[in-house]
Design a protein around this motif. Structure first.
Motif, short mmCIF file in Angstrom:
data_model
loop_
_atom_site.label_atom_id
_atom_site.label_comp_id
_atom_site.label_asym_id
_atom_site.label_seq_id
_atom_site.Cartn_x
_atom_site.Cartn_y
_atom_site.Cartn_z
N MET A 61 0.67 -1.21 0.01
CA MET A 61 0.10 -0.16 -0.04
C MET A 61 0.85 1.17 -0.10
SD MET A 61 -3.23 0.84 0.26
CE MET A 61 -4.14 1.95 0.64
N ASP A 62 0.47 2.14 -0.96
CA ASP A 62 1.18 3.59 -0.85
C ASP A 62 0.09 4.31 -0.01
OD1 ASP A 62 1.75 6.21 -1.22
OD2 ASP A 62 2.75 5.65 -3.12
N GLN A 66 -2.39 6.89 -1.50
CA GLN A 66 -3.61 6.05 -1.28
C GLN A 66 -3.97 4.97 -2.53
OE1 GLN A 66 -5.62 5.80 1.65
NE2 GLN A 66 -3.67 6.98 2.53
N PHE A 67 -3.12 4.03 -2.77
CA PHE A 67 -3.48 2.82 -3.74
C PHE A 67 -2.69 1.72 -3.32
CE2 PHE A 67 0.48 4.59 -5.68
CZ PHE A 67 1.29 3.54 -6.04
N VAL A 86 11.81 -2.28 -3.03
CA VAL A 86 11.13 -2.27 -4.46
C VAL A 86 10.35 -0.96 -4.45
CG1 VAL A 86 10.58 -4.75 -4.61
CG2 VAL A 86 8.96 -3.35 -3.55
N SER A 87 10.23 -0.46 -5.50
CA SER A 87 9.35 0.78 -5.69
C SER A 87 8.07 0.27 -6.28
CB SER A 87 9.92 1.83 -6.66
OG SER A 87 10.30 1.50 -7.89
N LEU A 88 6.95 1.02 -5.75
CA LEU A 88 5.48 0.50 -6.22
C LEU A 88 5.28 1.21 -7.72
CD1 LEU A 88 3.63 1.21 -2.83
CD2 LEU A 88 5.30 -0.72 -3.51
N THR A 113 7.57 5.92 -4.24
CA THR A 113 7.40 4.96 -3.12
C THR A 113 8.06 3.81 -3.17
OG1 THR A 113 5.16 6.12 -2.90
CG2 THR A 113 5.71 4.04 -1.47
N LYS A 114 8.90 3.68 -2.14
CA LYS A 114 9.84 2.32 -2.06
C LYS A 114 9.59 1.83 -0.60
CE LYS A 114 13.55 4.45 -4.66
NZ LYS A 114 13.27 5.45 -5.17
N LYS A 115 9.59 0.50 -0.87
CA LYS A 115 9.40 -0.55 0.27
C LYS A 115 10.39 -1.41 0.47
CE LYS A 115 4.95 1.25 1.08
NZ LYS A 115 4.33 1.35 2.28
N SER A 116 10.69 -1.77 1.70
CA SER A 116 11.59 -2.87 2.07
C SER A 116 10.81 -4.19 2.26
CB SER A 116 12.55 -2.80 3.12
OG SER A 116 13.52 -3.56 3.19
#
Length: 143
Positions: A61-62, A66-67, A86-88, A113-116
């Motif tokens: 989720m970003d 909001q997606f 990763v980037s979304l 937006t990046k998430k580990s």
């Protein structure tokens, strides 16, 4: 090496290979043709989704925009700890609405937006066409 560690090892190596390919596409520069490789491919991103142990697609989720998405771009890989950043990628359908149904996706858009993520919960990687980032599609007449 047990099955879990072997699977994580292969996932880390596969994501590392994807990252290296993206870097080659992005960094390749010819003195006569510039960034010809990116122009030919149309993108410096190899989109993919990740399949969890229970067979579902990993969704992240970003919270700012909001997606929710299940489409990603690898930004970094820590092979020692088997973690990835990763980037979304935001997925759109024909009408420009957010979607996660692969059959409805006509365009993917890179976001900042990046998430580990820990790869221990991932079973497989499914690559997608880089064309999905171009946003070009042809609608043929019905008659």
């Amino acid at each position: 090496m047990n099955n879990e560690k072997r699977r994580n090892h292969f996932l880390c190596e596969a994501l590392h290979d994807i990252k290296e390919l993206q870097d080659v596409m992005k960094d390749f520069h010819s003195k006569y043709f510039g960034q010809l490789l990116v122009k030919i491919v149309g993108s410096d991103t190899i989109p993919f989704f990740l399949i969890t142990h229970d067979g579902t697609h990993l969704k992240l989720m970003d919270t700012i925009k909001q997606f929710e998405t299940e489409f990603f771009r690898i930004e970094a890989i820590d092979r020692e700890h088997c973690r990835g950043t990763v980037s979304l990628l935001r997925a759109y359908d024909y009408e420009g609405h957010d979607t996660n149904l692969i059959a409805d996706v006509v365009r993917l858009e890179r976001t900042s937006t990046k998430k580990s993520i820990e790869l221990c919960g991932i079973s497989a990687i499914q690559l997608l066409k880089p064309d999905m980032l171009k946003g070009k599609f042809i609608i043929e007449p019905k008659w």
